[in-house]
Design a protein around this motif. Sequence first.
Motif, PDB file in Angstrom:
ATOM      1  N   SER A 111      -5.976  39.813  26.889  1.00 19.21           N
ATOM      2  CA  SER A 111      -4.920  39.527  25.912  1.00 19.21           C
ATOM      3  C   SER A 111      -3.509  39.734  26.463  1.00 19.21           C
ATOM      4  O   SER A 111      -2.534  39.316  25.829  1.00 19.21           O
ATOM      5  N   ALA A 112      -3.379  40.348  27.618  1.00 16.92           N
ATOM      6  CA  ALA A 112      -2.055  40.647  28.180  1.00 16.92           C
ATOM      7  C   ALA A 112      -1.139  39.426  28.254  1.00 16.92           C
ATOM      8  O   ALA A 112       0.025  39.516  27.859  1.00 16.92           O
ATOM      9  N   PRO A 113      -1.616  38.276  28.740  1.00 13.46           N
ATOM     10  CA  PRO A 113      -0.714  37.113  28.801  1.00 13.46           C
ATOM     11  C   PRO A 113      -0.164  36.704  27.430  1.00 13.46           C
ATOM     12  O   PRO A 113       1.018  36.362  27.304  1.00 13.46           O
ATOM     13  N   LEU A 114      -0.996  36.774  26.392  1.00 15.35           N
ATOM     14  CA  LEU A 114      -0.542  36.421  25.045  1.00 15.35           C
ATOM     15  C   LEU A 114       0.511  37.409  24.574  1.00 15.35           C
ATOM     16  O   LEU A 114       1.575  37.009  24.081  1.00 15.35           O
ATOM     17  N   PHE A 115       0.232  38.711  24.714  1.00 10.38           N
ATOM     18  CA  PHE A 115       1.208  39.716  24.290  1.00 10.38           C
ATOM     19  C   PHE A 115       2.511  39.591  25.080  1.00 10.38           C
ATOM     20  O   PHE A 115       3.601  39.704  24.520  1.00 10.38           O
ATOM     21  N   ARG A 116       2.415  39.342  26.374  1.00 13.37           N
ATOM     22  CA  ARG A 116       3.619  39.201  27.221  1.00 13.37           C
ATOM     23  C   ARG A 116       4.463  38.022  26.723  1.00 13.37           C
ATOM     24  O   ARG A 116       5.689  38.137  26.571  1.00 13.37           O
ATOM     25  N   GLU A 117       3.824  36.899  26.472  1.00 13.57           N
ATOM     26  CA  GLU A 117       4.539  35.700  26.016  1.00 13.57           C
ATOM     27  C   GLU A 117       5.189  35.926  24.655  1.00 13.57           C
ATOM     28  O   GLU A 117       6.363  35.619  24.455  1.00 13.57           O
TER      29      GLU A 117
END
Length: 116
Positions: free
Chosen positions: A28-34
């Motif tokens: 989920s890191a990419p979604l949270f980062r974006e």
Amino acid sequence: MDGVPSVETTGAGLGVVAHLHGEMDYVSAPLFRERLGQVIARCDRFIVVELTGVSFCDSAGLNVLLGARRVAEASGVELVLACVSLPLSRILEMTGADQVLRVFDTVSDAEAALSG
């Protein structure tokens, strides 16, 4: 919806409260980062990242929070955390991230400190 990652925002005077939900991990890191990047881009003064809905956070999730703080700082926006669970609080302490990320017990406490 417990494990489904999401970021919901609400206005808070000169800032924004970002309510994070789900597991903060390498998936989920990419979604949270974006999503946090989008919130930072439209914020004027401060962001309170409210973590009540975060059921799990590993090193990838911690990296997202630290990266978001760097991006916010570069934009002249202060990013703080609120409602941090005991397990995440321990991770912050063990890694020294609690020396970089300001943590408040409640969103109200964070808003009061940042609005004054």
